[in-house]
Design an enzyme around this catalytic site. Structure first.
Site, PDB file in Angstrom:
ATOM      1  N   ASP B  36       0.815  -1.205   0.000  1.00 49.84           N
ATOM      2  CA  ASP B  36       0.000   0.000   0.000  1.00 49.84           C
ATOM      3  C   ASP B  36       0.848   1.253   0.000  1.00 49.84           C
ATOM      4  O   ASP B  36       0.327   2.356  -0.189  1.00 49.84           O
ATOM      5  CB  ASP B  36      -0.946   0.010   1.206  1.00 49.84           C
ATOM      6  CG  ASP B  36      -2.278  -0.666   0.875  1.00 49.84           C
ATOM      7  OD1 ASP B  36      -3.198  -0.602   1.685  1.00 49.84           O
ATOM      8  OD2 ASP B  36      -2.373  -1.254  -0.220  1.00 49.84           O
ATOM      9  N   ASP B 278      -0.716  34.878 -36.343  1.00 46.08           N
ATOM     10  CA  ASP B 278      -0.790  33.408 -36.317  1.00 46.08           C
ATOM     11  C   ASP B 278      -1.842  32.896 -35.355  1.00 46.08           C
ATOM     12  O   ASP B 278      -2.386  31.809 -35.539  1.00 46.08           O
ATOM     13  CB  ASP B 278       0.548  32.684 -36.134  1.00 46.08           C
ATOM     14  CG  ASP B 278       1.494  33.380 -35.199  1.00 46.08           C
ATOM     15  OD1 ASP B 278       2.584  32.841 -34.981  1.00 46.08           O
ATOM     16  OD2 ASP B 278       1.156  34.465 -34.678  1.00 46.08           O
ATOM     17  N   MET B 414      -1.781  21.701 -37.857  1.00 41.42           N
ATOM     18  CA  MET B 414      -1.725  22.565 -39.027  1.00 41.42           C
ATOM     19  C   MET B 414      -0.530  22.195 -39.892  1.00 41.42           C
ATOM     20  O   MET B 414      -0.609  22.108 -41.116  1.00 41.42           O
ATOM     21  CB  MET B 414      -1.595  24.013 -38.559  1.00 41.42           C
ATOM     22  CG  MET B 414      -1.869  24.999 -39.657  1.00 41.42           C
ATOM     23  SD  MET B 414      -2.712  26.436 -39.017  1.00 41.42           S
ATOM     24  CE  MET B 414      -1.354  27.230 -38.158  1.00 41.42           C
TER      25      MET B 414
END
Lengths: 467, 483
Positions: B36, B278, B414
């Site tokens: 654990d 841009d 792009m």
């Protein structure tokens, strides 16, 4: 430190770090190609496996969590029905040849009757269901594999002993010698009759290329391996039964060994494990002796490998190593490194079955004697905090430890090697010796000049001047 | 029972451990089975933490559990009382304070547990200080603030914290305390001395802030300073709070407008970027957003209001915060999706086919599968989210960082598109007409040769006049090559 005597075992019953045994799912689902692993547990289990599998989880592995919700815990929902729903879904989505249920701490605590539900469900959905309890209450890390293989052993088909029964009478003259082999601590009796074909099943989960390599080594000694547990596919499980010899390749498979002996009546071959050229040679030798074959060319093979890795052994000769312990491979790895010329200060190990590892322990003693190095201290259930203190005093060249401690130790100028890498790297057999040494020597090789001026890169120690 | 493959938020105990290991001189003890404490591994490896993680497992093994038969019904309350008794007794033995974490594993997740644990610790120490008369209720002379919610291993938390300090320094707000990361517990009693509290991530710290407001009248700012607009709003709220007290304490009013203007126009590049050409190319492109409530809402706002990008779908896995989230993104996106099921999210993304995704590591993988670029903006965390370089999400530097992330995520798409259009993908035609077996014509560079050496078969076989390469030969070759 005692020399030439029985290794000193201690049990610290300390707080140590190792992984939960359900981690075995990560490699077993890949090994058994037509399996599906269903872990029945809570969010904690799921979150751990998610992190352990890392990017693999995005590739939709053959694994899923049956996540227990509050209703399951308080017995408001019917376990059988819930599991049936989930298994049907798995059948529809993936159609595996076997579904392996992994019980966890929670199923243990609430005493969910997995072994009772599984057979009924198996009939209903028509896919074999194997139950293995791999929980952190009873097991540590690699022992997860042990419980799964022990459970699978029950499903192996029964071996038909017909060949032994049809002994042709003209074989009586050479064959009725009873040989009892005294060279190990384990009790076993060799076959009364010389076998026409080897009835050997190997157990342990290894990548198939490594398994093939080991098969090949044995074939060179005219021993044909009957099969492996686990096999690549569930439908190819080897036959087991009286007359079959079994031999393990990993040190943490004591429960599987016991199951194979007691339940399936196989004969266990006790040997050191095929890790390192020395281990591999000893392993092959022992198997050969059981099948009455004289090993051919083993010494040459081993020496050849030692020569081939000289560059690596040169780096580690005389250096010291400390095993904090988490993956139960420690004894074999330590023995190998001692043979390479290192000094092992301490071997921490979560659990050790002294009988199953008897041959390996004896081999460890013999190796220490041969290399004239002191026997390492062996500590079961170590206390990590105390170990760190001991490491600060002993100042080993290398600490083999888990990822929880590796970075902090590095920051304190102790070279470390992640122990987990040994679990996933290929370390068995003759061909992979270089791989182990690569791992061990990397931290010793790639030290840049920067750290040598600093004692510690941790602010904690710079302030207090101790850990 | 439900079939689960992946979870966004971890289980409750991870949240508690995060808080415990963020404070200094706190050690967490888990009475738990082996394994654990994989939290230690995560923290050590992800954050490259230099010190030992202060979490220990007191291992529960079968002997511990074997006391009597256990009922199938596990009674949470009585189990908690057992643990509480243990804690009380432990407190009397040790010099440290011992607290039992009050979290229900089945009902809350990592974030909620962390929130609760932090509140519990703050409450404990303030109550203690008040009882013992150590509480200092006087405000600091100069305006100051507490930052509540920076923890390990949080998503870019360390960088965000640095940026917050920077953000507060020009308006001359000093930092009273940052909790829990790096704070000593004994200093908690001074929390109420600050003029106000800042809660940068509402998932972690809200409960503590609410407690401090209720008990000590401390106001808190919930606006997360992510993005230009939110950051300006954040500063405006600060000035309002400061001006409440400033008249009596420092005898002047503060005005940060000039600061905000300067930062917005010149120091942060984000505003200029969104006007530049841009960025105009990004206008009208579609994005999908997913993550924790804080980051998902903030990124949605930035995309829509600051960059003119359309958000088809925005969502969060913080189901308990659904109302707040829906309110925040109302009108900004076409649809919202509140779910913990990654398959649902994957299907939604596949359906709407955005040009970019902004989400978690899981969405990054969904993106890989669907071939859509993805920028990671939220936990769950991965080693990638702990860069060595300075990469905050908050504040003015954060706006730069986010703009870069957004731009690069879209740009990839792009770029690919343009390359497709102009057929510009690199296609190395092999112009060599002769076969490579004519050794004389080909010169192998050192690198190339070493690459080839990794395929041992050919060399070895040729050298040893072996015509058939069997498995035997392959393995022998491998061994030979190690010499």
């Amino acid at each position: 430190m005692k020399n030439f005597e029985i290794p000193a075992f201690e049990c610290e019953t300390g707080n140590y770090h190792t992984f939960c045994p359900i981690s075995c799912v990560a490699w077993l689902y890949q090994k058994i190609e037509d399996s599906f692993f269903l872990v029945i547990g809570t969010k904690t289990c799921g979150y751990f496996l998610q992190n352990a599998l890392g990017v693999m989880i995005f590739a939709e592995p053959r694994y899923a969590m049956a996540e227990l919700e509050e209703g399951d815990i308080s017995a408001q929902l019917n376990d059988h029905e819930e599991l049936k729903k989930i298994c049907l879904q798995i059948k529809n989505d993936r159609n595996p040849s076997v579904i392996i249920w992994i019980g966890t701490c929670t199923t243990e605590i609430i005493k969910m009757d997995l072994e009772g539900i599984a057979p009924k469900l198996e009939k209903q959905i028509g896919i074999p269901i194997i139950v293995a309890r791999a929980n952190g209450l009873d097991y540590a890390f690699t022992q997860g594999e042990d419980t799964v293989l022990a459970a699978m052993a029950h499903r192996c088909p029964e071996y038909k002993n017909s060949e032994l029964r049809q002994e042709p009478t003209n074989k009586i003259d050479n064959s009725s010698q009873i040989k009892i082999n005294n060279s190990s601590n384990n009790n076993f009796i060799s076959e009364r009759i010389e076998l026409p074909k080897s009835k050997l099943v190997l157990f342990g989960s290894l990548p198939s290329s490594v398994a093939s390599q080991l098969n090949l080594e044995l074939k060179r000694q005219s021993i044909l391996v009957l099969g492996w547990l686990p096999s690549q596919r569930y439908n190819e499980l080897p036959s087991l039964g009286e007359g079959i010899y079994v031999c393990g390749v990993n040190p943490f498979l004591s429960r599987t060994a016991t199951t194979l002996m007691r339940r399936r009546k196989c004969q266990l071959i006790g040997s050191p494990f095929p890790i390192g050229p020395d281990g591999t040679r000893a392993w092959i030798e022992k198997i050969c002796s059981v099948f009455n074959k004289t090993p051919v060319g083993l010494n040459e093979r081993e020496n050849q490998i030692w020569k081939a890795v000289q560059d690596y052994t040169r780096i580690i000769k005389g250096k010291s190593v400390f095993f904090m312990g988490d993956n139960l491979l420690e004894i074999s790895l330590a023995r190998f490194l001692i043979r390479c010329g290192m000094v092992v200060y301490e071997i921490g190990i979560p659990y050790m079955d002294k009988r199953y590892q008897a041959a390996e322990l004896l081999f460890l003693q013999q190796t220490c004697k041969k290399m004239n190095t002191p026997l390492p201290r062996i500590v079961e259930k170590p206390d990590n905090y105390s170990q760190v203190q001991r490491m600060h005093e002993l100042k080993p060249h290398l600490a083999i430890t888990g990822m929880a401690h590796a970075n902090p130790l590095e920051a304190r100028n102790i070279n470390t090697k992640w122990s987990v890498e040994f679990t996933f790297a290929q370390i068995h057999g003759f061909s992979n010796v270089q791989d182990i040494l690569e791992l061990v020597t990397r931290p010793l090789r790639c030290r840049s000049g920067i750290m040598s001026d600093f004692q510690s890169l941790s602010k904690q120690t710079n302030k207090m001047n101790s850990i | 029972m439900k079939l689960a493959y992946w979870m966004y938020a971890g289980p409750a105990h991870i949240g508690t451990l995060r808080i415990a290991s963020s404070f200094r001189n706190v050690h967490a003890i888990m009475h738990a089975p082996l394994g654990d404490d994989h939290f230690n591994v995560m923290r050590s490896m992800l954050e490259r933490e230099r010190d030992f993680t202060p979490v220990t497992t007191s291992v529960v093994d079968p002997h511990v559990l074997a006391r009597g038969s256990r009922e199938k019904v596990v009674n949470n309350i009585s189990q908690k009382e057992d643990l509480q008794n243990f804690v009380d007794r432990a407190s009397s033995y040790s010099e440290s304070d011992v607290i039992l974490a009050d979290v229900n594993h089945y009902r809350i997740n990592e974030l909620q547990a962390a929130d609760k644990t932090l509140e519990q610790i703050v409450r404990y120490y303030l109550d203690k200080a008040r009882r013992e008369g150590f509480l200092n209720r006087s405000l600091t002379d100069d305006p100051s603030a507490n930052i509540i919610g920076i923890s390990t291993p949080g998503f870019h938390n360390q960088h965000d914290c640095r940026e917050l300090k920077r953000l507060l320094s020009e308006p001359r707000i000093s930092i009273n305390q940052i909790i829990p990361e790096g704070e000593f517990l004994k200093n908690l009693k001074d929390l109420p001395r600050a003029w106000f509290n800042i809660v940068p991530y509402r998932e972690m710290g809200l409960m503590a802030a609410n407690f401090l407001e209720k008990e000590y009248g401390m106001p808190h700012i919930l606006t997360t300073p992510i993005g230009i607009l939110n950051t300006a709003d954040f500063i405006a709220q600060i000035s309002k709070i400061v001006n409440l007290w400033s008249f009596s304490l420092i005898e002047k009013k503060v005005n940060y407008d000039l600061y905000v203007e300067n930062q917005t126009k010149f120091v942060s590049q984000a505003t200029w970027f969104s006007k530049s050409i841009d960025c105009q190319n990004l206008a009208g492109k579609e994005a999908a957003v997913s993550g924790d409530a804080t980051h998902a809402a903030a990124i949605t706002k930035i995309l829509v209001r600051e960059m003119g990008i359309r958000v088809s779908c925005s969502g969060t896995y913080c189901k308990h915060d659904a109302d707040w989230f829906n309110e925040q993104v109302q009108g900004l996106c076409d649809e919202t999706i509140i779910t913990e099921d990654h398959i649902e999210i994957g299907d939604t993304i596949a359906r709407i086919e955005p040009s970019a995704i902004f989400g978690t590591q899981m969405e990054r993988h969904i993106g890989k599968r669907l071939d859509i670029p993805c920028g990671v903006i939220s936990s769950p965390v991965h080693i990638q989210n702990f860069p060595l370089g300075y990469r905050p999400f908050l504040g003015y530097e954060g706006t730069n960082q986010i703009s870069d992330l957004i731009y690069n995520s879209f740009n990839l798409g792009m770029e690919d598109h343009l390359l497709d259009v102009f057929g510009g993908h690199d296609t190395k035609e092999v112009n060599i007409k002769s076969l490579s077996t004519e050794k004389n014509n080909i010169h192998w560079s050192y690198d190339a040769e070493s690459e080839l050496k990794k395929i041992p078969g050919f060399f070895f076989a040729k050298q040893n006049n072996i015509s058939t390469i069997t498995v035997d030969v392959m393995y022998a070759a491998k061994e030979k090559l190690s010499s």
